[in-house]
Structures are given as structure tokens and as C-alpha cells.
Design an enzyme around this catalytic site. Structure first.
Site, PDB file in Angstrom:
ATOM      1  CG  ASP A  30      -1.972   0.813   1.347  1.00 10.07           C
ATOM      2  OD1 ASP A  30      -2.990   0.843   1.211  1.00 10.07           O
ATOM      3  OD2 ASP A  30      -1.065   2.307   1.194  1.00 10.07           O
ATOM      4  CB  ILE A  31       1.348   4.551  -2.269  1.00  8.69           C
ATOM      5  CG1 ILE A  31       1.970   4.748  -3.294  1.00  8.69           C
ATOM      6  CG2 ILE A  31      -0.885   4.949  -1.542  1.00  8.69           C
ATOM      7  CD1 ILE A  31       1.260   5.570  -4.190  1.00  8.69           C
ATOM      8  CG  ASN A  87     -12.386  -0.524   4.289  1.00  6.77           C
ATOM      9  OD1 ASN A  87     -12.631  -1.156   5.277  1.00  6.77           O
ATOM     10  ND2 ASN A  87     -11.176   0.349   3.759  1.00  6.77           N
ATOM     11  CD  GLU A  95     -10.544   6.859   0.631  1.00  7.35           C
ATOM     12  OE1 GLU A  95      -9.539   6.795   0.239  1.00  7.35           O
ATOM     13  OE2 GLU A  95     -10.715   7.704   1.262  1.00  7.35           O
ATOM     14  CB  VAL A  96      -9.626   1.719  -4.467  1.00  8.12           C
ATOM     15  CG1 VAL A  96      -8.948   1.877  -5.955  1.00  8.12           C
ATOM     16  CG2 VAL A  96      -8.355   2.626  -4.444  1.00  8.12           C
ATOM     17  CG  HIS A 100      -8.703  -2.680  -2.634  1.00  7.19           C
ATOM     18  ND1 HIS A 100      -9.513  -2.185  -2.991  1.00  7.19           N
ATOM     19  CD2 HIS A 100      -8.432  -2.471  -0.900  1.00  7.19           C
ATOM     20  CE1 HIS A 100     -10.474  -1.495  -1.670  1.00  7.19           C
ATOM     21  NE2 HIS A 100      -9.291  -1.072  -1.081  1.00  7.19           N
ATOM     22  CG  HIS A 102      -6.459  -2.695   3.411  1.00 13.25           C
ATOM     23  ND1 HIS A 102      -5.927  -1.745   3.196  1.00 13.25           N
ATOM     24  CD2 HIS A 102      -8.676  -2.294   2.810  1.00 13.25           C
ATOM     25  CE1 HIS A 102      -7.358  -0.630   2.491  1.00 13.25           C
ATOM     26  NE2 HIS A 102      -7.929  -1.024   2.353  1.00 13.25           N
TER      27      HIS A 102
HETATM   28  P1  AMP Z   1      -9.947   1.748   0.537  1.00 15.02           P
HETATM   29  O1  AMP Z   1      -9.835   3.013   1.199  1.00 15.02           O
HETATM   30  O2  AMP Z   1     -10.333   0.314   1.134  1.00 15.02           O
HETATM   31  O3  AMP Z   1     -10.082   1.632  -0.646  1.00 15.02           O
HETATM   32  O4  AMP Z   1      -8.747   1.803  -0.080  1.00 15.02           O
HETATM   33  C1  AMP Z   1      -7.408   1.923  -1.477  1.00 15.02           C
HETATM   34  C2  AMP Z   1      -5.797   1.865  -0.890  1.00 15.02           C
HETATM   35  O5  AMP Z   1      -5.854   1.752  -1.646  1.00 15.02           O
HETATM   36  C3  AMP Z   1      -5.477   2.774   0.508  1.00 15.02           C
HETATM   37  O6  AMP Z   1      -4.769   2.049   1.363  1.00 15.02           O
HETATM   38  C4  AMP Z   1      -4.410   3.603  -0.505  1.00 15.02           C
HETATM   39  O7  AMP Z   1      -2.988   4.222   0.082  1.00 15.02           O
HETATM   40  C5  AMP Z   1      -3.844   2.795  -1.643  1.00 15.02           C
HETATM   41  N1  AMP Z   1      -3.801   3.493  -3.006  1.00 15.02           N
HETATM   42  C6  AMP Z   1      -3.969   3.961  -3.385  1.00 15.02           C
HETATM   43  N2  AMP Z   1      -3.767   4.059  -4.400  1.00 15.02           N
HETATM   44  C7  AMP Z   1      -2.444   3.357  -4.224  1.00 15.02           C
HETATM   45  C8  AMP Z   1      -0.999   3.170  -5.007  1.00 15.02           C
HETATM   46  N3  AMP Z   1      -1.088   3.760  -6.650  1.00 15.02           N
HETATM   47  N4  AMP Z   1      -0.349   2.071  -4.668  1.00 15.02           N
HETATM   48  C9  AMP Z   1      -0.509   1.424  -3.916  1.00 15.02           C
HETATM   49  N5  AMP Z   1      -1.571   1.422  -3.457  1.00 15.02           N
HETATM   50  C10 AMP Z   1      -2.399   2.657  -3.131  1.00 15.02           C
END
Ligand code: AMP
Ligand code: ZN
Length: 114
Positions: A30-31, A87, A95-96, A100, A102
Site C-alpha cells: 500500500d502506498i 472496505n 475509495e478504490v 482489494h 488489506h
Molecule cells: P480503500 O480505502 O479500502 O479503497 O483502500 C484503498 C487503498 O489503496 C488505500 O489504503 C490507499 O493508500 C491505497 N492506494 C491508493 N493508490 C495506491 C497506489 N498507487 N499504490 C498502492 N496503493 C495505493
């Protein structure tokens, strides 16, 4: 999916620090880590969220849990323990919009919701 961030990571259009990869699954760091170890495990196939999982995708979710177990063993935090978070949707704080998991480890998580 054209403009999905994680589909772009799968295609290599956006760089990632890969931890594991096979024909169906990708794991990368995770970034913005919320723990000393924070790895995202995703299906390579675009699935919007857990809410959009099809019956045919269910074995893939089982494989993802197997990959998490493998990573925990290889990285040596299997015995200390870890937390897995998914999530889902607006109320779940997703958010994405690409399914996924975690995988968080390397510290004790005290803030229990349930
Ligand atoms: P969520 O809030 O569950 O959708 O988690 C999205 C996750 O993606 C967050 O923990 C972000 O830090 C992670 N994220 C966003 N962009 C990137 C990226 N380019 N590379 C790795 N992780 C990312
Ligand atoms: Zn996607």
C-alpha cells in the site's frame, strides 16, 4: 476497466511494489501504509467490490485468503498475527472501486470495531 487505478497497476501502467503475483492474483505494498506491513491483495480481474462478487468468483476469494496465508508465512508474521480488512462501498469507506483485501501486520491493532 479503462480508468480503474488497480487495473492500471495490474497492467503495469502504474508502478507498484509487488509482493506476490500469479495468473489471477496480485499483491503489492500500500502506498500509504497504516502499519509496518500493509499489503493489498487484489484479483487481476476487475471486480468493483465485494458487493459485485459473482458466484463464479467465489473460489478466487478463497485463493486470495490462501495467498494472504502464504505471505504471512513467508514474511514471518503468521504467529504474531495480523488483520485483514475489506472496505465495501460508501458506508464501508471504500475509495478504490476494485476489490482489494488489506493485509496489515507488524503492530498490535487495539482499535476494535467488532
Ligand atoms: P480503500 O480505502 O479500502 O479503497 O483502500 C484503498 C487503498 O489503496 C488505500 O489504503 C490507499 O493508500 C491505497 N492506494 C491508493 N493508490 C495506491 C497506489 N498507487 N499504490 C498502492 N496503493 C495505493
Ligand atoms: Zn479495476
Amino acid at each position: 476497466m479503462e480508468d480503474c487505478l488497480f487495473c492500471k497497476i495490474v497492467k503495469g501502467e502504474i508502478p507498484s511494489k509487488k509482493v506476490y503475483e500469479d495468473e489471477e492474483i496480485l499483491a503489492f505494498e500500500d502506498i500509504n501504509p497504516a502499519a509496518p506491513i500493509h499489503i493489498l491483495i487484489i484479483p487481476k480481474k476487475h471486480i468493483t467490490s465485494l458487493a459485485y462478487l459473482e458466484k463464479e468468483d467465489e473460489p478466487l476469494v478463497g485463493k486470495i485468503y490462501g495467498v494472504m496465508n502464504k505471505i504471512a508465512t513467508e514474511k514471518g508474521f503468521k504467529e504474531d498475527g495480523y488483520r485483514v480488512i475489506v472496505n465495501c462501498g460508501k458506508n464501508g469507506g471504500q475509495e478504490v472501486m476494485h476489490l482489494h483485501f488489506h493485509l496489515l501486520a507488524g503492530r498490535k491493532f487495539g482499535e476494535k470495531i467488532i
